[in-house]
Design an enzyme around this catalytic site. Structure first.
Site, short mmCIF file in Angstrom:
data_model
loop_
_atom_site.label_atom_id
_atom_site.label_comp_id
_atom_site.label_asym_id
_atom_site.label_seq_id
_atom_site.Cartn_x
_atom_site.Cartn_y
_atom_site.Cartn_z
N HIS A 116 0.73 -1.31 0.03
CA HIS A 116 0.04 0.13 0.09
C HIS A 116 0.77 1.22 -0.09
CE1 HIS A 116 -3.59 -2.55 0.18
NE2 HIS A 116 -3.59 -2.65 1.45
N HIS A 192 -10.09 1.31 0.95
CA HIS A 192 -9.73 0.11 1.73
C HIS A 192 -10.91 0.08 3.02
CE1 HIS A 192 -7.37 -2.86 4.10
NE2 HIS A 192 -6.70 -2.74 3.01
N GLU A 324 -11.68 -4.08 -2.12
CA GLU A 324 -10.73 -3.31 -2.75
C GLU A 324 -10.55 -3.47 -4.22
OE1 GLU A 324 -6.87 -3.29 -0.32
OE2 GLU A 324 -8.12 -4.95 0.56
#
Ligand SMILES: *[C@@H]1O[C@H](CO)[C@@H](O)[C@H](O)[C@H]1NC(C)=O
Ligand SMILES: *[C@@H]1O[C@H](CO)[C@@H](O)[C@H](O)[C@H]1NC(C)=O
Length: 364
Positions: A116, A192, A324
Site C-alpha cells: 500500500h 480500503h 478493494e
C-alpha cells in the site's frame, strides 16, 4: 439505471487536476456529505471514509464501516481503515521495480515487500480539501494530494484526487484520478473501507452473503505475491459466482481471504462493471459494487486483533471485510497483467459506485 439526477451529478465530477496547496496536520478535520437518511463522514487524513450511516430494514440508523472515534487514532492506524491507499495499492515484491532500465528501491513495510505505497503511503498523509459541498443537489467532497518525486522511492511528481459524491440517496460514487507531472510512474489506488452491513459493532461478517462477478483470480505464494497464474475460481473456496455466505468455506483457507479477483469485463475493460454484491439478512442491508478497475481484492480482516474502534467496539478477525477495487497486485513484475504505468500524457482514472438498498420488513 442512471436517472437525470445522477447524470447531472456525474457531469459535475468532470473536474481538472490542477494546483495543489500543501496542507498540514492542523488542517485535519471531518467532512460530512448527506442526503436524506444517508450520510458519509470523511477525513482528509488519508482521504478516508470514517462513517457511512443508513437505515436498516426496521428504519434504525447504523454505521456500517469500521473506524475510530477520534482523528488522532487514524494517525496511528495500521489497518488502513477507510483509506485511499497508494501510490501503489497492494504488494510489490522485493520492494523494488525496474522501469525503462532504471531500478527504483522502495520502502519495504511488509517483510521484504512494499504494501500500500510503503511506510507512509497516501493513507497516512494530509490531503488538501479542494471542495466541500455538504448539502447541495450532489453533496460532495474532493481531496487532492501532491506526491513528491522520490516519495517512498517512487519516481516523479504525481497529483492525485479523490471525489466522494452522493449522487442519489443511498448511492456513493468515488472518482479517483492521478496525473504524472514529470516522469512515468506506477499508480494503483484503492479504497480500503472495512464493511459490516450489520453495523460496525455487530460482530463478524461470516454470515453475510457475498457474490463476486469474477470467474478468475490471481493465486499467490506464501507472501501473498501473485505467482503470475490467472486461474479459474471454479472448484475452489474462492468461487463466489453464486451468492455464498462469507464463512461457508473460510475454514479451508488458513488465513482467510486476502486475494485478488479478475473482475469479469462484460462491456470492455474500461466500462463500469458489476463487481460484487454483499448482503446481510439480519439488517436487510445490501450493497452493490461497480467499478472501472480490472481487479477486486477480497480481504476478510483476519489480521485484526482487538482493535479499539468507534463507540467502544473491539474489532476482532472478521469484524469487517474489504472489497478493494484496483489493478492486480505486483503488476510491476507481471507484464501480462494490466499495466499500472502512467506517463505525463495519460491520466489515471478509477471509478467506484456503491449502491445501498434495504429490504423492507415483511408485514404480517
Ligand atoms: C459525522 O460527522 C458529523 C459532523 O461532523 C458529526 O456530528 C457526527 O457525529 C459524525 N457521525 C459519526 C457516526 O461519526
Ligand atoms: C521509455 O523510454 C522511451 C525512450 O526514451 C520513451 O519513449 C518511453 O516513453 C519511456 N517509457 C516510459 C514508460 O517512460
Amino acid at each position: 439505471m442512471a436517472n437525470l439526477s445522477q447524470l447531472l451529478c456525474f457531469i459535475f465530477v468532470a473536474f481538472a487536476l490542477l494546483h495543489v496547496s500543501s496542507a498540514n496536520e492542523a488542517n485535519v478535520g471531518i467532512y460530512q456529505i448527506k442526503k436524506g437518511n444517508f450520510y458519509v463522514n470523511l477525513t482528509n487524513w488519508g482521504a478516508r471514509i470514517t462513517s457511512i450511516v443508513l437505515p436498516d430494514k426496521q428504519g434504525n440508523l447504523g454505521d456500517i464501516v469500521l473506524g475510530y472515534d477520534t482523528l488522532d487514532e487514524y494517525k496511528t492506524d495500521t489497518s488502513y481503515f477507510g483509506a485511499i491507499v497508494g501510490r501503489v495499492a497492494n504488494r510489490i515484491k522485493g520492494a523494488q521495480f525496474t522501469l525503462n532500465d532504471t531500478t527504483y528501491n522502495l520502502v519495504a513495510n511488509d517483510g521484504k515487500n512494499t504494501l500500500h505505497g510503503g511506510q507512509k503511503g497516501f493513507s497516512d498523509v494530509v490531503w488538501q480539501v479542494k471542495k466541500h459541498s455538504p448539502a447541495s443537489h450532489c453533496p460532495y467532497v474532493r481531496f487532492h494530494y501532491q506526491s513528491a518525486d522520490g516519495e517512498q522511492g517512487f519516481p516523479g511528481k504525481v497529483i492525485v484526487s479523490v471525489n466522494y459524491m452522493i449522487t442519489v440517496e443511498n448511492q456513493l460514487s468515488v472518482t479517483m484520478k492521478a496525473k504524472a507531472l514529470n516522469k512515468a510512474t506506477p499508480v494503483n489506488l484503492a479504497q480500503h473501507t472495512y464493511w459490516n452491513l450489520g453495523g460496525h459493532n455487530s460482530g463478524d461478517i461470516l454470515s453475510e452473503t457475498l457474490q463476486i462477478f469474477a470467474s478468475q483470480y490471481t493465486p499467490v505464494d506464501s507472501e501473498l505475491i501473485p505467482t503470475g497464474e490467472i486461474a479459474p475460481v471454479k472448484g475452489t473456496p474462492y468461487d463466489f459466482g453464486e451468492p455464498q455466505t462469507v464463512g461457508s468455506r473460510i475454514d479451508q483457507l488458513p488465513n482467510g481471504y486476502d486475494i485478488n479477483y479478475v473482475v469479469d469485463a462484460e462491456g470492455g475493460p474500461r466500462t463500469m462493471k458489476k463487481a460484487a454484491i454483499l448482503s446481510d439478512s439480519k439488517s436487510g442491508r445490501v450493497m452493490e459494487l461497480r467499478t472501472s478497475a480490472p481487479g477486486l481484492q477480497l480481504y476478510t480482516a483476519d489480521k485484526l486483533k482487538d482493535i479499539k474502534g468507534k463507540n467502544g467496539a473491539v474489532y476482532k478477525p472478521h469484524a469487517g471485510l474489504c472489497l478493494e477495487t484496483q489493478g492486480f497486485p505486483d503488476s510491476l513484475h507481471h507484464p501480462d497483467f494490466p499495466s499500472q504505468i502512467i506517463t505525463p500524457k495519460k491520466t489515471y482514472k478509477h471509478f467506484i459506485l456503491y449502491t445501498f438498498k434495504t429490504t423492507k420488513p415483511s408485514t404480517n
